[in-house]
Write a protein that holds these residues in place. Sequence first.
Motif, PDB file in Angstrom:
ATOM      1  N   LYS A 104      35.948  38.006  36.366  1.00 33.92           N
ATOM      2  CA  LYS A 104      35.444  36.936  35.505  1.00 33.92           C
ATOM      3  C   LYS A 104      36.640  36.170  34.957  1.00 33.92           C
ATOM      4  N   PRO A 105      36.419  34.969  34.429  1.00 36.02           N
ATOM      5  CA  PRO A 105      37.542  34.203  33.859  1.00 36.02           C
ATOM      6  C   PRO A 105      38.267  34.990  32.786  1.00 36.02           C
ATOM      7  N   GLY A 106      39.598  34.932  32.839  1.00 36.03           N
ATOM      8  CA  GLY A 106      40.425  35.669  31.890  1.00 36.03           C
ATOM      9  C   GLY A 106      40.979  36.964  32.442  1.00 36.03           C
ATOM     10  N   ASP A 107      40.431  37.445  33.571  1.00 38.49           N
ATOM     11  CA  ASP A 107      40.932  38.681  34.176  1.00 38.49           C
ATOM     12  C   ASP A 107      42.266  38.429  34.874  1.00 38.49           C
ATOM     13  N   TRP A 108      43.101  39.459  34.834  1.00 37.88           N
ATOM     14  CA  TRP A 108      44.362  39.427  35.580  1.00 37.88           C
ATOM     15  C   TRP A 108      44.111  40.119  36.922  1.00 37.88           C
ATOM     16  N   ILE A 109      44.199  39.363  38.016  1.00 40.19           N
ATOM     17  CA  ILE A 109      43.951  39.933  39.335  1.00 40.19           C
ATOM     18  C   ILE A 109      45.133  39.646  40.257  1.00 40.19           C
ATOM     19  N   VAL A 110      45.234  40.471  41.296  1.00 39.23           N
ATOM     20  CA  VAL A 110      46.256  40.319  42.331  1.00 39.23           C
ATOM     21  C   VAL A 110      45.549  40.277  43.679  1.00 39.23           C
ATOM     22  N   VAL A 111      45.743  39.195  44.425  1.00 32.30           N
ATOM     23  CA  VAL A 111      45.158  39.048  45.756  1.00 32.30           C
ATOM     24  C   VAL A 111      46.317  38.945  46.744  1.00 32.30           C
ATOM     25  N   PRO A 112      46.748  40.063  47.340  1.00 29.47           N
ATOM     26  CA  PRO A 112      47.940  40.058  48.212  1.00 29.47           C
ATOM     27  C   PRO A 112      47.844  39.090  49.379  1.00 29.47           C
ATOM     28  N   GLN A 119      45.832  31.238  37.920  1.00 31.66           N
ATOM     29  CA  GLN A 119      47.117  30.728  37.434  1.00 31.66           C
ATOM     30  C   GLN A 119      48.136  31.853  37.515  1.00 31.66           C
ATOM     31  N   ASN A 120      49.092  31.710  38.438  1.00 32.91           N
ATOM     32  CA  ASN A 120      50.104  32.737  38.632  1.00 32.91           C
ATOM     33  C   ASN A 120      51.073  32.758  37.453  1.00 32.91           C
ATOM     34  N   TRP A 121      51.889  33.807  37.401  1.00 27.08           N
ATOM     35  CA  TRP A 121      52.807  33.961  36.266  1.00 27.08           C
ATOM     36  C   TRP A 121      53.903  32.911  36.260  1.00 27.08           C
ATOM     37  N   ASP A 122      54.147  32.272  37.415  1.00 29.78           N
ATOM     38  CA  ASP A 122      55.118  31.173  37.442  1.00 29.78           C
ATOM     39  C   ASP A 122      54.458  29.830  37.148  1.00 29.78           C
ATOM     40  N   LYS A 123      53.199  29.888  36.645  1.00 31.73           N
ATOM     41  CA  LYS A 123      52.417  28.718  36.228  1.00 31.73           C
ATOM     42  C   LYS A 123      51.886  27.881  37.393  1.00 31.73           C
ATOM     43  N   THR A 124      52.103  28.328  38.630  1.00 31.77           N
ATOM     44  CA  THR A 124      51.445  27.666  39.750  1.00 31.77           C
ATOM     45  C   THR A 124      49.978  28.127  39.793  1.00 31.77           C
ATOM     46  N   ILE A 125      49.145  27.352  40.464  1.00 30.51           N
ATOM     47  CA  ILE A 125      47.720  27.667  40.553  1.00 30.51           C
ATOM     48  C   ILE A 125      47.346  27.875  42.007  1.00 30.51           C
ATOM     49  N   THR A 126      46.744  29.011  42.297  1.00 31.81           N
ATOM     50  CA  THR A 126      46.288  29.338  43.641  1.00 31.81           C
ATOM     51  C   THR A 126      44.771  29.292  43.674  1.00 31.81           C
ATOM     52  N   SER A 127      44.223  28.569  44.664  1.00 35.72           N
ATOM     53  CA  SER A 127      42.773  28.514  44.857  1.00 35.72           C
ATOM     54  C   SER A 127      42.410  29.448  46.003  1.00 35.72           C
ATOM     55  N   VAL A 128      41.617  30.456  45.684  1.00 35.27           N
ATOM     56  CA  VAL A 128      41.225  31.470  46.662  1.00 35.27           C
ATOM     57  C   VAL A 128      39.736  31.315  46.964  1.00 35.27           C
ATOM     58  N   PRO A 129      39.336  31.276  48.242  1.00 35.54           N
ATOM     59  CA  PRO A 129      37.896  31.235  48.548  1.00 35.54           C
ATOM     60  C   PRO A 129      37.195  32.426  47.912  1.00 35.54           C
ATOM     61  N   ILE A 130      36.078  32.170  47.260  1.00 31.89           N
ATOM     62  CA  ILE A 130      35.428  33.230  46.485  1.00 31.89           C
ATOM     63  C   ILE A 130      34.956  34.372  47.379  1.00 31.89           C
ATOM     64  N   TYR A 131      34.587  34.051  48.643  1.00 30.46           N
ATOM     65  CA  TYR A 131      34.132  35.128  49.520  1.00 30.46           C
ATOM     66  C   TYR A 131      35.284  36.020  49.971  1.00 30.46           C
ATOM     67  N   SER A 132      36.542  35.559  49.789  1.00 33.80           N
ATOM     68  CA  SER A 132      37.686  36.417  50.126  1.00 33.80           C
ATOM     69  C   SER A 132      37.777  37.611  49.184  1.00 33.80           C
ATOM     70  N   LEU A 133      37.295  37.445  47.954  1.00 34.93           N
ATOM     71  CA  LEU A 133      37.331  38.551  46.999  1.00 34.93           C
ATOM     72  C   LEU A 133      36.329  39.638  47.364  1.00 34.93           C
ATOM     73  N   VAL A 134      35.368  39.301  48.205  1.00 38.59           N
ATOM     74  CA  VAL A 134      34.394  40.294  48.657  1.00 38.59           C
ATOM     75  C   VAL A 134      34.796  40.876  50.006  1.00 38.59           C
ATOM     76  N   ALA A 140      48.499  35.659  45.426  1.00 31.22           N
ATOM     77  CA  ALA A 140      48.052  35.271  44.082  1.00 31.22           C
ATOM     78  C   ALA A 140      48.207  36.448  43.134  1.00 31.22           C
ATOM     79  N   ASP A 141      48.827  36.194  41.999  1.00 26.41           N
ATOM     80  CA  ASP A 141      49.038  37.230  40.983  1.00 26.41           C
ATOM     81  C   ASP A 141      49.041  36.539  39.624  1.00 26.41           C
ATOM     82  N   GLY A 142      47.925  36.626  38.925  1.00 27.73           N
ATOM     83  CA  GLY A 142      47.851  35.956  37.636  1.00 27.73           C
ATOM     84  C   GLY A 142      46.469  36.039  37.025  1.00 27.73           C
ATOM     85  N   THR A 143      46.154  35.085  36.165  1.00 31.24           N
ATOM     86  CA  THR A 143      44.917  35.076  35.389  1.00 31.24           C
ATOM     87  C   THR A 143      43.897  34.139  36.017  1.00 31.24           C
TER      88      THR A 143
END
Length: 401
Positions: free
Chosen positions: A190-198, A217-232, A202-205
């Motif tokens: 959910k929004p606000g979670d810290w997740i890592v998608v190798p 939003q990665n720790w270096d302040k870059t933003i990674t857009s991940v397809p939502i079905y990739s998390l499944v 992607a490593d951030g909030t």
Amino acid sequence: MNDFLSVSLSVIVCLIAIFLIAFILFFITRKVIVRIIYKLVLRTKSEWDDYLFKRKVFTALSHLPAAFVFYFLHGFSDIVIVDEVLLRFSLIYFILIASMVFNRLVMAGMDIYETTPYAQNRPIKSYIQLIRIFIYFIAGIFVLSTLAGKSPMWMLGGLGAIAAVLLLVFKDSILGFVASIQLSANNMVKPGDWIVVPKHNADGTVIDISLTTVKIQNWDKTITSVPIYSLVSDSFSNWKGMEESGGRRIKRSINIDMKTVKFCDSGLLEKFKKFRLIRDYIEKKQQEIEEFNQSMGVDRNDTFNGRRQTNLGIFRKYLEAYLLNHPMINTEMTLLVRHLQPTEKGLPIEIYVFSREQRWEQYEAIQSDIFDHILAVLPEFELKVFQNPSGNDIADFIKSI
């Protein structure tokens, strides 16, 4: 010819008058009535009407008077094509107004939902986006059927021929919808979670979850857009469990030069007894060892057959006591000071504990303070840290020859 020009001119004048009346009614509704509604909204105690005004639901409704003007005055002339065009224009206008109103009502409903305690664990943004797509899809069907002069069911019947194309176009939306249901039902992210998608580096909030993508939003302040079905379909790590556990793991080791490990003589034991944290342990352990040696008939100076304390063993107990008394270490969670497998780089002594502080900067500061202390106190136990010789070490060795 003159009759045709006069009729055409009268039709044009009537059309201009109709559009002018519609515009005036729209202007009055938009600038006067909507402002009156806004003042009434400010006076009410409930908040739901504030969200309706924020999403401009009343602004969308302000188009209705103009639409009714077009609808009721569409038969002003005897020219069929003019009346037909004006009628269809008014109907399409109604359809567009309805789609705007429903779309903004849905968005206002999402805003109201986000004020509830359930919103934090059950975000519905992806479902809202799907509903909005459905609203626009239905509106498009009604608009096309109105232009074609056919029933909407005629348009729906023709969709079977282009179903494959629609599936291809909306593939990401369909996959995202199914994935969002799984993520929400299992409370995976959910929004606000810290997740890592190798897979996507992607490593951030998580800052946003939409129908098709998750923005991180990665720790270096870059933003990674991940397809939502990739998390499944792919694996990812969610650090929310760590944040809710009350501790953050510190797992780091320091390599001891094994040549400095030795038995403790009486002088060294007396020196170690000056450490308040391990004084009782040394005395109790020494008494236990002496009783054992006496029972086995082993002389006190016999280093081969008897038991003796080592500087490394006492050092480990000192670290345990130090960590147990550290105010920022969570003693209710795992606390270990252990040996790892010896290597050509020495004997690793690993610290495995959990800090009470989970914020990154504070966590790193606690970890650094602990190892600053370890490096500083090691010489007191006559132990050395193993490190490969540097150029200065070789130069000093050559000078000493």
